[in-house]
Scaffold this motif. Structure first.
Motif, PDB file in Angstrom:
ATOM      1  N   VAL A 197      24.473   3.406  67.307  1.00 34.32           N
ATOM      2  CA  VAL A 197      24.362   4.945  67.434  1.00 34.32           C
ATOM      3  C   VAL A 197      25.158   5.596  68.645  1.00 34.32           C
ATOM      4  N   HIS A 198      26.031   6.787  68.498  1.00 34.18           N
ATOM      5  CA  HIS A 198      26.625   7.155  69.751  1.00 34.18           C
ATOM      6  C   HIS A 198      26.151   8.595  70.137  1.00 34.18           C
ATOM      7  N   HIS A 199      25.127   9.192  69.561  1.00 33.82           N
ATOM      8  CA  HIS A 199      24.766  10.539  69.930  1.00 33.82           C
ATOM      9  C   HIS A 199      23.503  10.535  70.228  1.00 33.82           C
ATOM     10  N   PRO A 200      23.023  11.053  71.534  1.00 35.16           N
ATOM     11  CA  PRO A 200      21.633  10.954  71.988  1.00 35.16           C
ATOM     12  C   PRO A 200      20.622  11.732  70.950  1.00 35.16           C
ATOM     13  N   GLN A 201      21.184  12.570  70.082  1.00 33.23           N
ATOM     14  CA  GLN A 201      20.331  13.544  69.098  1.00 33.23           C
ATOM     15  C   GLN A 201      20.001  12.670  67.888  1.00 33.23           C
ATOM     16  N   ILE A 202      20.346  11.504  67.901  1.00 31.65           N
ATOM     17  CA  ILE A 202      20.221  10.526  66.810  1.00 31.65           C
ATOM     18  C   ILE A 202      19.132   9.333  66.903  1.00 31.65           C
ATOM     19  N   GLU A 203      18.098   9.425  66.315  1.00 33.85           N
ATOM     20  CA  GLU A 203      17.139   8.170  66.278  1.00 33.85           C
ATOM     21  C   GLU A 203      17.477   7.004  65.367  1.00 33.85           C
ATOM     22  N   CYS A 204      17.087   5.950  65.892  1.00 33.19           N
ATOM     23  CA  CYS A 204      17.405   4.752  64.877  1.00 33.19           C
ATOM     24  C   CYS A 204      16.401   3.678  64.840  1.00 33.19           C
ATOM     25  N   GLN A 205      16.325   3.064  63.626  1.00 36.73           N
ATOM     26  CA  GLN A 205      15.354   1.821  63.566  1.00 36.73           C
ATOM     27  C   GLN A 205      16.144   0.789  63.024  1.00 36.73           C
ATOM     28  N   CYS A 206      16.190  -0.439  63.427  1.00 36.11           N
ATOM     29  CA  CYS A 206      17.151  -1.439  62.854  1.00 36.11           C
ATOM     30  C   CYS A 206      16.201  -1.942  61.799  1.00 36.11           C
ATOM     31  N   PHE A 207      16.789  -2.189  60.503  1.00 35.85           N
ATOM     32  CA  PHE A 207      16.202  -2.789  59.275  1.00 35.85           C
ATOM     33  C   PHE A 207      16.768  -3.846  58.738  1.00 35.85           C
ATOM     34  N   PHE A 208      17.780  -4.247  59.291  1.00 36.91           N
ATOM     35  CA  PHE A 208      18.487  -5.632  58.622  1.00 36.91           C
ATOM     36  C   PHE A 208      19.510  -6.160  59.558  1.00 36.91           C
ATOM     37  N   ARG A 209      19.887  -7.470  59.886  1.00 38.98           N
ATOM     38  CA  ARG A 209      20.824  -8.046  60.682  1.00 38.98           C
ATOM     39  C   ARG A 209      21.697  -8.866  59.746  1.00 38.98           C
ATOM     40  N   ASP A 210      22.989  -8.662  60.337  1.00 39.13           N
ATOM     41  CA  ASP A 210      23.870  -9.738  59.542  1.00 39.13           C
ATOM     42  C   ASP A 210      24.748 -10.199  60.416  1.00 39.13           C
ATOM     43  N   ARG A 211      25.791 -10.890  60.107  1.00 36.36           N
ATOM     44  CA  ARG A 211      26.589 -11.379  61.166  1.00 36.36           C
ATOM     45  C   ARG A 211      28.294 -11.033  60.414  1.00 36.36           C
ATOM     46  N   MET A 212      28.992 -10.913  61.246  1.00 37.84           N
ATOM     47  CA  MET A 212      30.537 -10.804  60.977  1.00 37.84           C
ATOM     48  C   MET A 212      31.064 -12.182  60.972  1.00 37.84           C
ATOM     49  N   VAL A 213      32.170 -12.657  60.137  1.00 44.12           N
ATOM     50  CA  VAL A 213      32.456 -13.761  59.975  1.00 44.12           C
ATOM     51  C   VAL A 213      34.178 -13.791  60.089  1.00 44.12           C
ATOM     52  N   VAL A 214      34.876 -14.764  60.588  1.00 42.47           N
ATOM     53  CA  VAL A 214      36.468 -14.661  60.695  1.00 42.47           C
ATOM     54  C   VAL A 214      36.419 -15.360  59.261  1.00 42.47           C
ATOM     55  N   ILE A 215      37.606 -14.908  58.408  1.00 42.63           N
ATOM     56  CA  ILE A 215      37.900 -15.383  57.525  1.00 42.63           C
ATOM     57  C   ILE A 215      39.560 -15.484  57.502  1.00 42.63           C
ATOM     58  N   ALA A 216      39.949 -16.593  56.837  1.00 43.42           N
ATOM     59  CA  ALA A 216      41.413 -17.029  56.923  1.00 43.42           C
ATOM     60  C   ALA A 216      41.905 -17.397  55.524  1.00 43.42           C
ATOM     61  N   PRO A 217      43.084 -17.633  54.960  1.00 42.66           N
ATOM     62  CA  PRO A 217      43.392 -18.023  53.895  1.00 42.66           C
ATOM     63  C   PRO A 217      43.014 -19.448  53.758  1.00 42.66           C
ATOM     64  N   PRO A 218      42.840 -19.852  52.484  1.00 41.10           N
ATOM     65  CA  PRO A 218      42.285 -21.003  52.037  1.00 41.10           C
ATOM     66  C   PRO A 218      43.103 -22.258  52.434  1.00 41.10           C
ATOM     67  N   ASN A 219      44.440 -22.192  52.744  1.00 37.43           N
ATOM     68  CA  ASN A 219      45.259 -23.235  52.942  1.00 37.43           C
ATOM     69  C   ASN A 219      46.092 -22.967  54.056  1.00 37.43           C
TER      70      ASN A 219
END
Length: 193
Positions: A50-72
């Motif tokens: 969140v980038h603004h102080p007027q916004i409240e937030c709650q984390c409800f899920f976590r995921d991850r980014m992955v690097v993807i590349a061509p198969p070969n």
């Protein structure tokens, strides 16, 4: 968020509250945060931070980014690359304002590099297909590329010494009154996590 999580959440909410009309907007995190700030949306589900102080937030899920590349070809036989190798490749990335792009920008900024993608798109699938066709590499949320990985359209690499975990946030304006229906939806999102 809009591809994987939101449809199921709204379907579940609508079965509990059939009389209510639910309106959803699928856009990048920056735009959703701005709409919550302007009270155009009661609630928002975003990735990243969140980038603004007027916004409240709650984390409800976590995921991850992955690097993807061509198969070969590029990085054959490898499961991990360094940030230096990442920045040397043609990057295919989400548009500015998306949480995923913010993560990539942040990683490269730590290493003193500017992000110079050869391809930018709001469509994750367009990026996945371009990577699968050998146009470069990308960093995308695992949930969105899981199927392409399983089908062998692209392959996954780890990024050495870098955390690619992402947080999914339920956001609301601090000063906005939450109706009982909005509160029910908020509770449902937190329970679904």
């Amino acid at each position: 968020m809009g591809n994987c999580l939101l449809p199921g959440l709204i379907r579940r909410f609508r079965t509990e509250r059939e009389q209510l009309r639910v309106e959803a907007v699928v856009d990048n995190s920056e735009t959703v945060e701005e709409q919550v700030l302007r009270s155009e949306l009661d609630l928002g589900l975003i990735e990243g931070s969140v980038h603004h102080p007027q916004i409240e937030c709650q984390c409800f899920f976590r995921d991850r980014m992955v690097v993807i590349a061509p198969p070969n070809g590029i990085f054959d036989g490898r499961t991990e690359i360094g940030v230096g190798e990442l920045r040397e490749q043609p990057l295919l990335l989400r548009e500015r304002g998306s949480a995923g792009r913010e993560i990539v920008d942040g990683i490269l900024a730590v290493y003193g590099e500017a992000v110079r993608p050869v391809w930018q798109s709001a469509s994750t699938q367009a990026i996945v297909h371009a990577v699968g066709n050998g146009l470069g590499i990308s960093l995308l949320p695992y949930l969105l590329v899981k199927e392409a990985l399983e089908q062998g359209e692209v392959r996954q690499l780890s990024l050495r010494d870098v955390s690619l975990e992402r947080r999914y946030l339920l956001i609301r304006h601090k000063d906005k009154y939450m109706t009982p229906a909005a509160q029910t939806f908020m509770n449902m999102v937190m329970q679904a996590a």
